[in-house]
Write a protein that holds these residues in place. Structure first.
Motif, short mmCIF file in Angstrom:
data_model
loop_
_atom_site.label_atom_id
_atom_site.label_comp_id
_atom_site.label_asym_id
_atom_site.label_seq_id
_atom_site.Cartn_x
_atom_site.Cartn_y
_atom_site.Cartn_z
N LYS A 80 6.29 -12.38 21.74
CA LYS A 80 6.61 -11.10 21.10
C LYS A 80 7.85 -11.18 20.21
O LYS A 80 8.01 -10.37 19.30
CB LYS A 80 6.79 -10.02 22.16
N LYS A 81 8.70 -12.16 20.45
CA LYS A 81 9.87 -12.32 19.59
C LYS A 81 9.47 -12.69 18.16
O LYS A 81 10.26 -12.55 17.22
CB LYS A 81 10.82 -13.36 20.16
N ARG A 124 5.75 -9.52 10.77
CA ARG A 124 5.93 -8.34 9.89
C ARG A 124 6.54 -8.76 8.54
O ARG A 124 6.18 -8.23 7.50
CB ARG A 124 6.80 -7.29 10.57
N ASP A 125 7.47 -9.72 8.58
CA ASP A 125 8.04 -10.23 7.32
C ASP A 125 6.95 -10.88 6.46
O ASP A 125 6.92 -10.71 5.23
CB ASP A 125 9.15 -11.24 7.59
N LEU A 151 7.11 -11.28 16.48
CA LEU A 151 6.52 -10.14 15.76
C LEU A 151 7.32 -9.83 14.49
O LEU A 151 6.75 -9.41 13.48
CB LEU A 151 6.48 -8.90 16.67
N THR A 152 8.64 -10.06 14.53
CA THR A 152 9.44 -9.80 13.31
C THR A 152 9.00 -10.74 12.19
O THR A 152 8.88 -10.32 11.05
CB THR A 152 10.95 -9.99 13.58
#
Lengths: 137, 148
Positions: free
Chosen positions: B13-14, B20-21, B16-17
């Motif tokens: 889950k880390k 999104r980028d 996910l950023t």
């Protein structure tokens, strides 16, 4: 750029003492638990009224909604049975807004997520920090 | 050439950023409207988060995200190797019940569905899952013919 969540906390004095969380970054599947944990710590330290400043939150997923829901439940936990019943009636007829948890300055995207899920029906959304703090009573 | 971009990684889950980028950068390269980029970002983030939480049970797992143009439509593919699971068959939460009276959580698929035009699922013969997201009529005819 998406960014991990950082939370700073301050205490403000309005009609009642209000804890303000300044959130910077994204509230997503990896960070929502941090928000819940911080809220639980604040609650256990005596916080009854919590304002979440979302000014610098660019993105919030359904995980953020889950955190808001859990914090809402946490802050209502000590309410008497009678207050809980009144709250439920208010929620059902659409007149209830949480006196304990409020939001400040969500972005357009975050506002859309809140409204799609019906969270704007029971959480007050403010655009001015002083007015928001003063609204708790 | 139709537009296409992909990202594959062993994710937690880390990550996910990063995903999104990737969506944001791809959307800009494709010349998409910022409003549409926000919708694609939300749908892909929610779908990948579901895979990581329910498919891989919060353990690192391989995920591929493909964003591409197909004629006039924008397509998003989320491919993973977790246990087969069709999220399109999950009953939606009862939205007639006010949010605070529902159980916390369970809004991810609702947000995905409101962010796109069509959601499909395929179970690849080799296993895993393939979720297909469709945004219709995103590109005009000249772009569809020539690419950009």
């Amino acid at each position: 750029m998406a960014s991990p969540l950082k939370i700073t906390v301050s205490q403000e004095q309005g009609q009642v003492p209000v804890t303000v969380f300044y959130l910077v970054g994204d509230i997503d599947g990896s960070s929502y638990e941090e928000l819940q944990t911080q809220a639980k710590s604040a609650y256990e330290a005596g916080t009854q009224y919590l304002l979440l400043d979302l000014t610098k939150v660019k993105y919030m997923s359904s995980a953020g909604l889950r955190a808001l829901h859990n914090i809402f439940d946490l802050l209502n936990a000590k309410a008497s049975e009678e207050v809980q019943k009144k709250m439920k009636r208010g929620i059902l007829d659409g007149s209830y807004k949480s006196p304990y948890l409020k939001l400040l300055n969500p972005s357009r995207d975050v506002t859309r997520t809140l409204s799609t899920s019906g969270f704007d029906m029971f959480l007050e959304i403010h655009t001015n920090a002083k007015t928001a703090v003063a609204s708790f009573n | 050439m139709p537009l296409s971009a992909s990202l594959s990684l062993v994710a937690t889950k880390k990550d996910l950023t990063e995903i999104r980028d990737f969506i944001e950068e791809t959307g800009k390269k494709f010349g998409l409207d910022p409003e549409l980029i926000a919708q694609v970002r939300l749908a892909v983030d929610e779908a990948v988060a579901n895979v990581l939480e329910h498919g891989y049970r919060n353990q690192p797992g391989w995920v591929e995200v493909i964003i591409q143009q197909e004629q006039l439509d924008l397509m998003g593919y989320i491919i993973d190797k977790s246990m087969p699971f069709d999220p399109t068959q999950v009953p939606p939460p009862d939205l007639s019940i006010p949010a605070p009276l529902r159980s916390p959580g369970g809004m991810g698929l609702t947000l995905i569905k409101q962010a796109l035009d069509e959601l499909r699922y395929e179970a690849p013969p080799a296993g895993g899952n393939r979720l297909i997201m469709i945004w219709q009529n995103v590109f005009d005819n000249s772009t569809a013919t020539n690419g950009s």
